[in-house]
Enzyme design. Structure first.
Site, mmCIF file in Angstrom:
data_model
loop_
_atom_site.group_PDB
_atom_site.id
_atom_site.type_symbol
_atom_site.label_atom_id
_atom_site.label_comp_id
_atom_site.label_asym_id
_atom_site.label_seq_id
_atom_site.Cartn_x
_atom_site.Cartn_y
_atom_site.Cartn_z
ATOM 1 N NE ARG A 54 0.174 1.380 3.466
ATOM 2 C CZ ARG A 54 1.101 2.270 3.752
ATOM 3 N NH1 ARG A 54 2.372 1.903 3.822
ATOM 4 N NH2 ARG A 54 0.810 3.529 3.944
ATOM 5 C CD GLN A 205 -3.470 2.343 6.855
ATOM 6 O OE1 GLN A 205 -4.120 2.728 7.836
ATOM 7 N NE2 GLN A 205 -4.012 2.234 5.650
ATOM 8 C CG ASP A 246 -3.218 7.689 -1.719
ATOM 9 O OD1 ASP A 246 -2.871 6.548 -2.051
ATOM 10 O OD2 ASP A 246 -3.173 8.097 -0.549
ATOM 11 C CG ASN A 256 -2.986 11.437 2.266
ATOM 12 O OD1 ASN A 256 -2.344 10.606 1.624
ATOM 13 N ND2 ASN A 256 -2.722 11.702 3.532
ATOM 14 C CE LYS A 257 -5.076 5.283 3.866
ATOM 15 N NZ LYS A 257 -5.686 4.224 3.025
#
Length: 358
Positions: A54, A205, A246, A256-257
């Protein structure tokens, strides 16, 4: 700085050797270090989809190697192999729809294939291109690390207390990391007092990967619940929020996350500077704004099951993987091409018009 960063590197997640792709399974870190070997494009696509690997840059690199594996199998089958390889590439592209690096890497592989001359071996050309993609990401991260550290010094020369989100280190890239690469460089230059790492639910994460990476390198790190971020900004003297991306659109919006957007809102309120670190391959100049980004959603069971038990039969879950942070909440976007402060459409276009690295 480059030599010091190289000497400090301890973690890698991707290895290409013996005509196979090896991926460190990030789902079981930090409790186990398990490497999986892949020899097919289908296997690599499944590894991306199930988050064995990832992080946008790492996904792109893995997809490039997956294309090599697909080409090897299709060429061995004989006949008109290119349409079958295109099916493999589409399978890889469908594995994670938000990470633009995935599509960028596959397009590079297609372009290289189109430039193979009669009599040349297409497999050799594709393998060389995939290795080049991997190495160029590593080099970009080294450049961004120095640029980001210089930016921190320019704005605030004292010791920094940094908040970061998700994992943007060597595990998410071809080496060193994006946001964590900047943090590493700043730490080597004596500028980091402490890093606060959001746990980053639901895949954790931050707690599983970021805290592990930072602790391995002796960088002071404190893990916090995602919901504590604004409180930290108010009470713990956070000076920078540093995150990855991302996808970045033409106007500077950043996908993004999930949880990044609320960090940017809180940072703006508390006067905390907000830095995004990502290679130029993450920038999608064909997409006008973040409103056009398709946000991936994952299985609701990731939220609905606690300790293997479902929380309620009638409960539904909303589980987006990413959110979009508007450009007007971002102080700086750091890429290997240079830095864009207060990003907008004109500044992003100027950055991407540069033909050479910074």
């Amino acid at each position: 700085m480059r030599d010091r960063l190289l000497a400090a590197e301890k973690v890698k997640a991707i290895d290409w050797r013996d005509d196979a792709l090896y991926l460190l399974d990030q789902r079981v870190l930090p409790f186990e270090e398990v490497w999986h070997r892949y020899t097919t494009a289908e296997g690599v696509a499944e590894a991306i989809r199930t988050m064995v690997v990832r992080g946008a840059p790492a996904i792109g690199i893995s997809a490039a190697y997956g294309a090599v594996l697909g080409a090897r199998a299709r060429i061995a089958e004989g006949g008109d192999w290119y349409p079958a390889l295109e099916e493999d590439m589409q399978l890889l592209a469908d594995s994670r729809p938000t990470a633009v690096n995935l599509f960028w890497a596959l397009n590079r592989m297609r372009d290289r294939l189109m430039r193979v001359k009669d009599g040349d071996d297409p497999l050799v050309a594709l393998e060389a291109e995939s290795v080049a993609i991997h190495l160029s990401d590593r080099e970009a991260n080294l450049t961004m690390a120095q640029l980001g550290a210089d930016l921190i010094r320019r704005h605030q020369g004292n010791l920094q207390t940094v908040l970061t989100h998700c994992n943007t280190g060597a595990l998410a890239t071809g080496g060193f990391g994006t946001a964590l690469g900047v943090i590493r460089a700043a730490h080597l230059e004596g500028m980091i007092e402490r890093v606060y790492a959001d746990e980053t639910r639901p895949w954790l994460q931050g707690s599983r990967l970021t805290a592990w990476e930072l602790a391995n390198e002796g960088i002071p790190v404190t893990l916090n619940a995602d919901s504590a971020a604004a409180h930290l900004m108010r009470t713990k003297g956070i000076t920078w929020v540093i995150v990855g991306a991302d996808r970045i659109t033409a106007n500077g919006d950043v996908a993004n996350k999930i949880g990044t957007y609320q960090l940017a809102v809180a940072a703006m309120h508390h006067g905390v500077r907000f830095m995004v670190v990502a290679p130029s391959s993450t920038i999608d100049m064909e997409m006008a704004s973040g409103d056009d980004i398709i946000i991936e959603e994952r299985d609701g069971r990731e939220l609905l099951e606690v300790g293997g038990q479902r929380v309620g039969a009638q409960v539904e879950a909303f589980n987006p993987v990413f959110d979009v942070t508007p450009a007007d909440l971002i102080d700086a976007i750091v890429t290997e091409k240079g830095i864009v402060e207060r990003p907008d459409t004109a500044r992003m276009a100027q950055l991407m018009s540069r033909k050479h690295l910074h």
